[in-house]
Enzyme design. Structure first.
Site, PDB file in Angstrom:
ATOM      1  N   HIS A 238       2.607 -12.561   3.625  1.00  0.00           N
ATOM      2  CA  HIS A 238       3.218 -13.718   4.285  1.00  0.00           C
ATOM      3  C   HIS A 238       2.558 -15.017   3.815  1.00  0.00           C
ATOM      4  O   HIS A 238       1.664 -15.544   4.468  1.00  0.00           O
ATOM      5  CB  HIS A 238       3.065 -13.540   5.802  1.00  0.00           C
ATOM      6  CG  HIS A 238       3.581 -14.660   6.641  1.00  0.00           C
ATOM      7  ND1 HIS A 238       4.553 -15.538   6.225  1.00  0.00           N
ATOM      8  CD2 HIS A 238       3.234 -15.044   7.905  1.00  0.00           C
ATOM      9  CE1 HIS A 238       4.799 -16.408   7.194  1.00  0.00           C
ATOM     10  NE2 HIS A 238       4.004 -16.135   8.212  1.00  0.00           N
TER      11      HIS A 238
ATOM     12  N   SER B  72       0.857  -9.105   9.277  1.00  0.00           N
ATOM     13  CA  SER B  72       1.144  -9.621   7.932  1.00  0.00           C
ATOM     14  C   SER B  72      -0.141  -9.938   7.187  1.00  0.00           C
ATOM     15  O   SER B  72      -1.165 -10.258   7.777  1.00  0.00           O
ATOM     16  CB  SER B  72       2.022 -10.872   8.029  1.00  0.00           C
ATOM     17  OG  SER B  72       1.400 -11.865   8.826  1.00  0.00           O
TER      18      SER B  72
ATOM     19  N   ARG C  27       0.856  -1.190   0.000  1.00  0.00           N
ATOM     20  CA  ARG C  27       0.000   0.000   0.000  1.00  0.00           C
ATOM     21  C   ARG C  27       0.891   1.239   0.000  1.00  0.00           C
ATOM     22  O   ARG C  27       1.779   1.373   0.842  1.00  0.00           O
ATOM     23  CB  ARG C  27      -0.910  -0.002   1.235  1.00  0.00           C
ATOM     24  CG  ARG C  27      -1.793  -1.226   1.325  1.00  0.00           C
ATOM     25  CD  ARG C  27      -2.454  -1.336   2.687  1.00  0.00           C
ATOM     26  NE  ARG C  27      -3.154  -2.602   2.853  1.00  0.00           N
ATOM     27  CZ  ARG C  27      -3.538  -3.106   4.005  1.00  0.00           C
ATOM     28  NH1 ARG C  27      -3.295  -2.447   5.128  1.00  0.00           N
ATOM     29  NH2 ARG C  27      -4.159  -4.258   4.059  1.00  0.00           N
TER      30      ARG C  27
ATOM     31  N   GLY D 232       4.078 -20.595  14.660  1.00  0.00           N
ATOM     32  CA  GLY D 232       2.951 -20.983  15.481  1.00  0.00           C
ATOM     33  C   GLY D 232       3.240 -22.205  16.336  1.00  0.00           C
ATOM     34  O   GLY D 232       3.970 -23.108  15.917  1.00  0.00           O
TER      35      GLY D 232
END
Length: 405
Positions: free
Chosen positions: A361, A258, A231, A393
């Site tokens: 991502h 992300s 952006r 994670g």
């Protein structure tokens, strides 16, 4: 002496002959939404073979990182490799180490070369989040016995909440997070406007069926050559107006986290002596030194790089000052800020062309994408040593050390 050791070429080095990535595009609405996982992966595999100058029949092993792809992506990864021209004599495997999967795949192939099992291989990653992303962590009810262990249950905490935990525990204000995110967008915008990403990107030919004005379905082709999640003109002030995404009073939102992204990346690896014997010495772009990981509490999984990077550097006898720059995955602004500031890394040495907040991502591809981006930047700027790292994670961090040539 330690720094000089990794800078000195050795016949047994695992060298990088090419590292390429597809454009990174917004899932479900970006330029690659009509592409499939195997299209993206095949494109990146074909690109590294072309740039690296290696005949496809010389590739002995392919390892691909992917996270949300059904059935581990095993069959479609093999299909993509064959479609890219790699012969059926090669082997293909996939690996899921959460957000570090692409880096782990590269390291798996590097280890096969180091161990003398193969001479040439490709490590990479791919993720089609348009087709395969969903918010369910698991597809079935989890064992009550296992869930009675708090740290085990914490593995199911949504990633955004783990970032809120980091922000709260380490007092990282939203203003700092938004300023960091705005900087990522600004750097990526500048890099894109000046064409810095061009050399690392392999354009994707997208084929899709569209209804014509007469109602008939027609086959349409288009070429996607650039990232479309960046952006332009983002500021900390503009980000400050976005509502929190995970907690009503939280600080994590769509602008400082992300993006969900489609993309793939591949890294062509070889033993230095073999590459030189094939007349490819002038194609060598760098080498893989080491990859290592370390676990952290699942409820604050984002702190992983703050522990993985020191472990990596210690094993090579290096310090933060020996590294020219760092590619640290921006899963979320808060966790990335924590890692950078805890390690005392100057902000100007982190993600010089923006990170995942601006670029996106694609979970399984990011680890390989960082290598492609980092290697291109290092060679362009005359840098030698760079580190890639990411949180993952369920609670761990992984980091890789590379030398550009």
């Amino acid at each position: 002496m330690a720094l000089q050791d990794i800078l000195t070429p050795s016949p047994d080095d695992v060298v990088i002959l090419s590292a390429k990535r597809t454009p990174l595009c917004r899932a479900k609405k970006g330029g690659l939404k009509d592409s499939k996982f195997e299209d993206l992966l095949s494109t990146s595999l074909r690109a590294v073979l072309h740039e690296g100058g290696v005949p496809a029949d010389k590739v002995e092993e392919v390892c691909i990182g992917t996270v949300r792809t059904p059935r581990g992506g095993a069959s479609i990864s093999r299909m993509a490799a064959i479609h890219a021209g790699i012969t059926t004599k090669s082997t293909v495997s996939t690996v899921n180490r959460q957000c570090s999967s692409g880096l782990q795949a590269v390291w798996n192939v590097a280890l096969s070369i180091k161990n003398g099992d193969i001479d040439i291989g490709i490590g990479g990653g791919a993720e089609c989040m348009t087709m395969h992303y969903n918010t369910k962590v698991v597809e079935h009810d989890v064992s009550e016995d296992v869930m009675s262990t708090k740290a085990a249950a914490d593995c199911l905490i949504p990633m955004g909440i783990t970032n809120e935990n980091v922000a709260t525990l380490y007092s990282i204000p939203r203003s700092s997070q938004d300023a960091f995110a705005a900087s990522s967008y600004s750097k990526a915008e500048k890099a894109q406007r000046t064409g810095l990403f061009t050399e690392e990107i392999a354009p994707v030919l997208v084929r899709s069926n569209k209804k014509g004005e007469d109602g008939k379905v027609v086959r349409v082709e288009s070429k996607v050559e650039a990232d479309d999640g960046i952006r332009y003109g983002v500021t900390a002030e503009s980000l400050s107006t976005i509502k929190p995404a995970f907690k009503k009073d939280g600080s994590t939102h769509a602008g400082n986290a992300s993006q969900l992204t489609d993309g793939a990346a591949a890294v062509l690896l070889a033993r230095r002596s073999v590459a030189e014997a094939m007349g490819l010495g002038d194609r060598i772009k760098g080498k893989v030194v080491r990859v290592t990981g370390v676990g952290v509490p699942p409820h604050i999984m984002g702190v992983g790089p703050a522990f993985a990077i020191p472990k990596l550097l210690e094993k090579e006898g290096l310090g933060i000052g020996d590294v020219d720059f760092f590619e640290i995955n921006e899963a979320f602004a808060a966790q990335c800020l924590y890692c950078i500031d805890t390690l005392g890394i100057p902000h100007q040495k982190v993600n010089p062309n923006g990170g995942a907040i601006a670029l996106g991502h694609p979970l399984g591809a990011t680890g390989a994408r960082q290598i492609a981006t980092g290697l291109a930047h290092a060679r362009r700027e005359g840098n030698r040593v760079f580190v890639t790292s990411m949180c993952a994670g369920t609670g761990f961090g992984v980091a890789g050390l590379f030398v550009a040539e």
